[in-house]
Design a protein around this motif. Structure first.
Motif, PDB file in Angstrom:
ATOM      1  N   LEU A   1       0.832  -1.199   0.000  1.00  0.00           N
ATOM      2  CA  LEU A   1       0.000   0.000   0.000  1.00  0.00           C
ATOM      3  C   LEU A   1       0.868   1.251   0.000  1.00  0.00           C
ATOM      4  O   LEU A   1       0.456   2.296  -0.515  1.00  0.00           O
ATOM      5  CB  LEU A   1      -0.930  -0.001   1.208  1.00  0.00           C
ATOM      6  N   GLY A   2       2.075   1.133   0.551  1.00  0.00           N
ATOM      7  CA  GLY A   2       2.984   2.270   0.586  1.00  0.00           C
ATOM      8  C   GLY A   2       3.261   2.868  -0.784  1.00  0.00           C
ATOM      9  O   GLY A   2       3.215   4.095  -0.946  1.00  0.00           O
ATOM     10  N   PRO A   3       3.568   2.053  -1.818  1.00  0.00           N
ATOM     11  CA  PRO A   3       3.782   2.637  -3.149  1.00  0.00           C
ATOM     12  C   PRO A   3       2.587   3.412  -3.675  1.00  0.00           C
ATOM     13  O   PRO A   3       2.756   4.405  -4.391  1.00  0.00           O
ATOM     14  CB  PRO A   3       4.053   1.398  -4.018  1.00  0.00           C
ATOM     15  N   SER A   4       1.377   2.997  -3.324  1.00  0.00           N
ATOM     16  CA  SER A   4       0.196   3.749  -3.749  1.00  0.00           C
ATOM     17  C   SER A   4       0.129   5.094  -3.045  1.00  0.00           C
ATOM     18  O   SER A   4      -0.235   6.106  -3.648  1.00  0.00           O
ATOM     19  CB  SER A   4      -1.083   2.945  -3.474  1.00  0.00           C
ATOM     20  N   VAL A   5       0.456   5.091  -1.753  1.00  0.00           N
ATOM     21  CA  VAL A   5       0.480   6.357  -1.024  1.00  0.00           C
ATOM     22  C   VAL A   5       1.508   7.293  -1.659  1.00  0.00           C
ATOM     23  O   VAL A   5       1.242   8.478  -1.900  1.00  0.00           O
ATOM     24  CB  VAL A   5       0.807   6.119   0.469  1.00  0.00           C
ATOM     25  N   PHE A   6       2.685   6.754  -1.952  1.00  0.00           N
ATOM     26  CA  PHE A   6       3.754   7.551  -2.566  1.00  0.00           C
ATOM     27  C   PHE A   6       3.326   8.071  -3.928  1.00  0.00           C
ATOM     28  O   PHE A   6       3.506   9.261  -4.257  1.00  0.00           O
ATOM     29  CB  PHE A   6       5.011   6.689  -2.685  1.00  0.00           C
ATOM     30  N   ALA A   7       2.737   7.192  -4.761  1.00  0.00           N
ATOM     31  CA  ALA A   7       2.347   7.577  -6.122  1.00  0.00           C
ATOM     32  C   ALA A   7       1.252   8.634  -6.119  1.00  0.00           C
ATOM     33  O   ALA A   7       1.300   9.597  -6.898  1.00  0.00           O
ATOM     34  CB  ALA A   7       1.890   6.342  -6.903  1.00  0.00           C
ATOM     35  N   VAL A   8       0.261   8.480  -5.252  1.00  0.00           N
ATOM     36  CA  VAL A   8      -0.853   9.423  -5.262  1.00  0.00           C
ATOM     37  C   VAL A   8      -0.427  10.791  -4.734  1.00  0.00           C
ATOM     38  O   VAL A   8      -0.895  11.833  -5.203  1.00  0.00           O
ATOM     39  CB  VAL A   8      -2.056   8.847  -4.480  1.00  0.00           C
ATOM     40  N   TRP A   9       0.489  10.802  -3.770  1.00  0.00           N
ATOM     41  CA  TRP A   9       0.960  12.086  -3.238  1.00  0.00           C
ATOM     42  C   TRP A   9       1.935  12.761  -4.191  1.00  0.00           C
ATOM     43  O   TRP A   9       2.098  13.990  -4.145  1.00  0.00           O
ATOM     44  CB  TRP A   9       1.576  11.907  -1.852  1.00  0.00           C
ATOM     45  N   ARG A  10       2.593  12.011  -5.063  1.00  0.00           N
ATOM     46  CA  ARG A  10       3.473  12.610  -6.071  1.00  0.00           C
ATOM     47  C   ARG A  10       2.691  13.188  -7.239  1.00  0.00           C
ATOM     48  O   ARG A  10       3.190  14.067  -7.944  1.00  0.00           O
ATOM     49  CB  ARG A  10       4.446  11.559  -6.618  1.00  0.00           C
ATOM     50  N   SER A  11       1.503  12.671  -7.494  1.00  0.00           N
ATOM     51  CA  SER A  11       0.739  13.067  -8.666  1.00  0.00           C
ATOM     52  C   SER A  11       0.038  14.408  -8.442  1.00  0.00           C
ATOM     53  O   SER A  11      -0.599  14.623  -7.404  1.00  0.00           O
ATOM     54  CB  SER A  11      -0.294  11.989  -9.003  1.00  0.00           C
ATOM     55  N   HIS A  12       0.164  15.305  -9.429  1.00  0.00           N
ATOM     56  CA  HIS A  12      -0.510  16.604  -9.336  1.00  0.00           C
ATOM     57  C   HIS A  12      -2.023  16.427  -9.356  1.00  0.00           C
ATOM     58  O   HIS A  12      -2.751  17.092  -8.599  1.00  0.00           O
ATOM     59  CB  HIS A  12      -0.069  17.491 -10.502  1.00  0.00           C
ATOM     60  N   ALA A  13      -2.499  15.544 -10.210  1.00  0.00           N
ATOM     61  CA  ALA A  13      -3.934  15.252 -10.314  1.00  0.00           C
ATOM     62  C   ALA A  13      -4.085  13.747 -10.520  1.00  0.00           C
ATOM     63  O   ALA A  13      -4.076  13.271 -11.657  1.00  0.00           O
ATOM     64  CB  ALA A  13      -4.567  16.027 -11.462  1.00  0.00           C
ATOM     65  N   PRO A  14      -4.223  12.975  -9.440  1.00  0.00           N
ATOM     66  CA  PRO A  14      -4.252  11.503  -9.547  1.00  0.00           C
ATOM     67  C   PRO A  14      -5.570  10.974 -10.100  1.00  0.00           C
ATOM     68  O   PRO A  14      -6.343  10.304  -9.411  1.00  0.00           O
ATOM     69  CB  PRO A  14      -4.018  11.057  -8.102  1.00  0.00           C
ATOM     70  N   VAL A  15      -5.803  11.244 -11.375  1.00  0.00           N
ATOM     71  CA  VAL A  15      -7.085  10.905 -11.979  1.00  0.00           C
ATOM     72  C   VAL A  15      -7.287   9.403 -12.136  1.00  0.00           C
ATOM     73  O   VAL A  15      -8.418   8.932 -12.293  1.00  0.00           O
ATOM     74  CB  VAL A  15      -7.244  11.595 -13.356  1.00  0.00           C
ATOM     75  N   GLY A  16      -6.190   8.635 -12.132  1.00  0.00           N
ATOM     76  CA  GLY A  16      -6.330   7.196 -12.338  1.00  0.00           C
ATOM     77  C   GLY A  16      -6.749   6.415 -11.114  1.00  0.00           C
ATOM     78  O   GLY A  16      -7.029   5.217 -11.201  1.00  0.00           O
TER      79      GLY A  16
END
Length: 204
Positions: free
Chosen positions: A128-143
Motif C-alpha cells: 500500500l505504501g507505493p500507492s500512497v507515494f504515487a498518489v501524493w506525487r501526482s498533481h492530479a491523480p485521476v487514475g
C-alpha cells in the motif's frame, strides 16, 4: 449471538468487501484509460502478498478467509495487467513482487508460519505504501478510484476486528495498517479533488 457467530458475521462482511474492493479501480482503468497516481508496484506486490496470505490461512486453518485472499490475489493481478495495457511500466513492480514472494518463502522456512503471518500483516506498508507515494506525487491523480480506497479502509477495519476476535496478531496488524494507509490515499484525493475534476472535464 455467540463468539463463533460473531466471527462468522465479521469475516463474511470482510470477505465481501475484499471481493469487491478492487472492482471500482478496475472499472476506472477500463473507463478512462488513465493511470496518473496509480502504482504498478502496489498491484504486483499486492498479488504476491495475497498469495502469501493464502498459504498462511491454509496453514492456520482459517478456512473462512480463503475465498477473500483468493479474490485478493486475482484482483490485484488484474489491476497489474490493466496498468500494463494502459501504458504503465510494470517491470520494476513485477521484480518487487517476485522478491516479496521469495522472501516470504524464506521467512516461512526459517521462522515458521506465525512469523510469516506477522510479516505479512506488517507488509501492508510494502504494497500500500507505493500507492500512497504515487498518489501524493501526482498533481492530479485521476487514475485512482476513491471508492476502492474507501473499501480498502473498510476492509482493514473489519479484518482488524476479526483479528481481535480470533486473537491473531498478524490479522490485527494487517487491518490497522490497511485502514491507516488507505486514509492517507483518501486524504490526497480529497486535497486534489478540484484538479481531478478539471483534468477529467471534457474540452470546451
Amino acid at each position: 449471538m455467540n463468539q463463533t457467530q460473531i466471527e462468522l458475521v465479521v469475516v463474511v462482511a470482510a470477505s465481501a468487501v475484499t471481493f469487491v474492493q478492487i472492482v471500482p479501480q478496475v472499472l476506472r482503468l477500463l473507463r478512462i484509460r488513465r493511470i496518473e497516481g496509480t502504482s504498478p508496484a502496489w498491484a504486483a506486490i499486492g498479488t504476491a502478498i495475497n498469495v502469501g496470505w493464502i498459504a498462511y490461512v491454509v496453514a492456520e486453518q482459517l478456512w473462512y478467509t480463503i475465498p477473500a485472499v483468493l479474490a485478493g490475489a486475482a484482483s490485484y493481478g488484474l489491476v497489474l495487467f490493466l496498468l500494463y495495457r494502459n501504458g504503465a511500466d510494470v517491470r520494476i513492480g513485477i521484480l518487487l513482487g517476485l522478491a516479496v514472494g521469495a522472501a516470504s518463502v524464506a521467512i516461512q522456512l526459517c521462522a515458521g508460519w506465525t512469523v510469516l503471518g506477522t510479516v505479512l500483516g506488517l507488509s501492508n506498508g510494502l504494497y500500500l505504501g507505493p500507492s500512497v507515494f504515487a498518489v501524493w506525487r501526482s498533481h492530479a491523480p485521476v487514475g485512482v478510484s476513491p471508492l476502492t480506497w474507501m473499501l480498502v479502509a473498510s476492509e482493514g477495519i473489519l479484518w482488524g476486528f476479526y483479528g481481535v476476535l480470533v486473537a491473531k496478531g498478524p490479522i490485527m496488524v494487517y487491518g490497522s495498517t490497511a485502514a491507516g494507509l488507505a486514509a492517507l490515499v483518501l486524504l490526497r484525493l480529497w486535497i486534489t479533488r478540484h484538479r481531478i475534476r478539471a483534468a477529467l472535464a471534457p474540452p470546451i
